[in-house]
Design a protein around this motif. Structure first.
Motif, PDB file in Angstrom:
ATOM      1  N   LEU A  10       0.833  -1.200   0.000  1.00  9.94           N
ATOM      2  CA  LEU A  10       0.000   0.000   0.000  1.00  9.94           C
ATOM      3  C   LEU A  10       0.869   1.251   0.000  1.00  9.94           C
ATOM      4  CD1 LEU A  10      -1.316   2.368   2.007  1.00  9.94           C
ATOM      5  CD2 LEU A  10      -2.772   1.395   0.235  1.00  9.94           C
ATOM      6  N   LEU A  25     -10.628   7.569   1.366  1.00 10.82           N
ATOM      7  CA  LEU A  25     -10.569   6.235   1.970  1.00 10.82           C
ATOM      8  C   LEU A  25     -11.962   5.805   2.402  1.00 10.82           C
ATOM      9  CD1 LEU A  25      -9.132   3.764   3.269  1.00 10.82           C
ATOM     10  CD2 LEU A  25      -8.838   5.171   5.326  1.00 10.82           C
ATOM     11  N   PRO A  27     -13.186   2.792   4.560  1.00  8.89           N
ATOM     12  CA  PRO A  27     -12.858   1.605   5.361  1.00  8.89           C
ATOM     13  C   PRO A  27     -14.053   0.673   5.483  1.00  8.89           C
ATOM     14  CG  PRO A  27     -12.309   3.654   6.519  1.00  8.89           C
ATOM     15  CD  PRO A  27     -13.235   3.996   5.395  1.00  8.89           C
ATOM     16  N   THR A  52     -10.358   1.567  -0.988  1.00  6.79           N
ATOM     17  CA  THR A  52     -11.279   0.862  -0.101  1.00  6.79           C
ATOM     18  C   THR A  52     -10.489  -0.182   0.678  1.00  6.79           C
ATOM     19  OG1 THR A  52     -13.223   1.153  -1.520  1.00  6.79           O
ATOM     20  CG2 THR A  52     -13.289  -0.660   0.047  1.00  6.79           C
ATOM     21  N   SER A  53     -10.569  -0.112   1.988  1.00  5.00           N
ATOM     22  CA  SER A  53      -9.913  -1.142   2.795  1.00  5.00           C
ATOM     23  C   SER A  53     -10.921  -2.229   3.146  1.00  5.00           C
ATOM     24  CB  SER A  53      -9.299  -0.548   4.066  1.00  5.00           C
ATOM     25  OG  SER A  53     -10.301   0.001   4.901  1.00  5.00           O
ATOM     26  N   PHE A  55     -10.925  -5.234   5.821  1.00  6.70           N
ATOM     27  CA  PHE A  55     -10.186  -5.828   6.938  1.00  6.70           C
ATOM     28  C   PHE A  55     -11.149  -6.112   8.076  1.00  6.70           C
ATOM     29  CE2 PHE A  55      -7.637  -5.248  10.905  1.00  6.70           C
ATOM     30  CZ  PHE A  55      -6.853  -6.382  10.761  1.00  6.70           C
ATOM     31  N   PHE A  89      -7.266  -2.252  -0.341  1.00  4.77           N
ATOM     32  CA  PHE A  89      -6.260  -2.588   0.671  1.00  4.77           C
ATOM     33  C   PHE A  89      -6.838  -3.691   1.546  1.00  4.77           C
ATOM     34  CE2 PHE A  89      -4.249  -1.240   4.892  1.00  4.77           C
ATOM     35  CZ  PHE A  89      -3.102  -1.997   4.675  1.00  4.77           C
ATOM     36  N   LEU A 133      -5.386   2.895   9.949  1.00  5.18           N
ATOM     37  CA  LEU A 133      -5.704   3.063   8.524  1.00  5.18           C
ATOM     38  C   LEU A 133      -5.425   4.487   8.046  1.00  5.18           C
ATOM     39  CD1 LEU A 133      -9.010   0.983   8.348  1.00  5.18           C
ATOM     40  CD2 LEU A 133      -6.843   0.410   7.225  1.00  5.18           C
ATOM     41  N   VAL A 137      -2.809   4.897   5.020  1.00  4.00           N
ATOM     42  CA  VAL A 137      -3.300   5.333   3.708  1.00  4.00           C
ATOM     43  C   VAL A 137      -3.037   6.823   3.472  1.00  4.00           C
ATOM     44  CG1 VAL A 137      -5.339   5.499   2.211  1.00  4.00           C
ATOM     45  CG2 VAL A 137      -5.046   3.513   3.719  1.00  4.00           C
TER      46      VAL A 137
END
Length: 282
Positions: A10, A25, A27, A52-53, A55, A89, A133, A137
């Motif tokens: 990343l 971002l 999340p 876009t994460s 997780f 991510f 994050l 990011v």
């Protein structure tokens, strides 16, 4: 669209982004649906580049919650996002938490009421992963959904108190045709449970109408009105809350015209559902 499965990848990608571009971002914990897509679309409208994460953060789950059961659908999520984002991510837990953290975020006040009281340690886990994050990011703007209203309050105060150079955008809740708030956990519901699920929205709407149409400003009658709607077989009430939109603290009596947060959590079977509405006193 690219997928980065580590912090290192990343950061290598981020270093190549035009410094003049605005980075957004979004999340998420994955198991994406139309509500998540609305966040991505909001980011796309405002930003030159969207991350876009995905997780599933173990630190925001309690010991008896659904961390191991929570749906993990990375391939389908990446396909759904398609060309809507520039990068996904999707780190491993071992990358985000290589060791048990010595330092985590502490959330004062909200851990003791409504969602915080029902899920001890949840907000600390949310604040910790969001702080990570934002650091990783380095977005200009972060996009979250109003459906997780208490989480939004925590993140707004995290950004302010920790001096993150990040704007927060709250995107309205996406709902099904019958009012049910879209959620990754809705897939746990059986067909019969799904029919019952909009009852939380109906209960909160009843209380909202009392505030806005009948000027009922006392906590007791408002909470009681929602609880009466929820008196149905198969529904277990966790809480109904009337709180400040600024800091999430519970309110006993409405004394000004500031918007308020009406929220609640119920269980239908083993599935826990949350929802909220904003009420505007006259």
């Amino acid at each position: 669209m690219r997928v980065a499965d580590s912090i290192g990848k990343l950061r290598s990608w981020r270093a190549q982004i035009n410094p003049k571009w605005k980075v957004g971002l979004v999340p998420t914990m994955g198991a994406l649906h139309a509500g998540h897509v609305s966040l991505v679309e909001a980011a796309r409208k405002e930003c030159d580049c969207v991350v876009t994460s995905i997780f599933v953060n173990p630190k925001q789950f309690g010991p008896h919650e659904d961390f191991h059961k929570y749906p993990r659908t990375l391939s389908a999520d990446v396909e759904l996002l398609g060309n809507k984002v520039d990068l996904v991510f999707a780190p491993e837990v071992s990358d985000m938490y290589p060791n048990e953290p010595m330092v985590t975020a502490l959330v004062n006040g909200m851990e003791k009421t409504s969602e915080g009281a029902s899920r001890p340690g949840h907000f600390s886990g949310v604040a910790t992963v969001v702080a990570k994050l934002l650091n990783i990011v380095q977005p200009h703007t972060a996009f979250f959904g109003q459906k997780d209203a208490h989480q939004c309050i925590v993140i707004r105060n995290l950004i302010r108190d920790m001096n993150f150079p990040v704007q927060l955008e709250i995107v309205p809740t996406m709902r099904e045709a019958d009012g049910l708030a879209m959620s990754s956990r809705n897939r746990y519901l059986s067909p019969e449970q799904r029919k019952l699920a909009p009852i939380l929205y109906q209960a909160l709407l009843t209380a909202k109408n009392l505030v806005e149409k009948e000027q009922v400003y006392s906590r007791g009658p408002l909470v009681d009105s929602a609880l009466r709607v929820l008196e149905q077989p198969g529904v277990t009430v966790d809480y109904i809350s009337l709180a400040s939109l600024e800091d999430g603290r519970e309110i006993d009596l409405i004394t000004n015209k500031h918007p308020l947060l009406l929220s609640g959590a119920i269980k239908i079977g083993t599935t826990r559902l949350i929802d909220n509405l904003i009420a505007q006193p006259l």
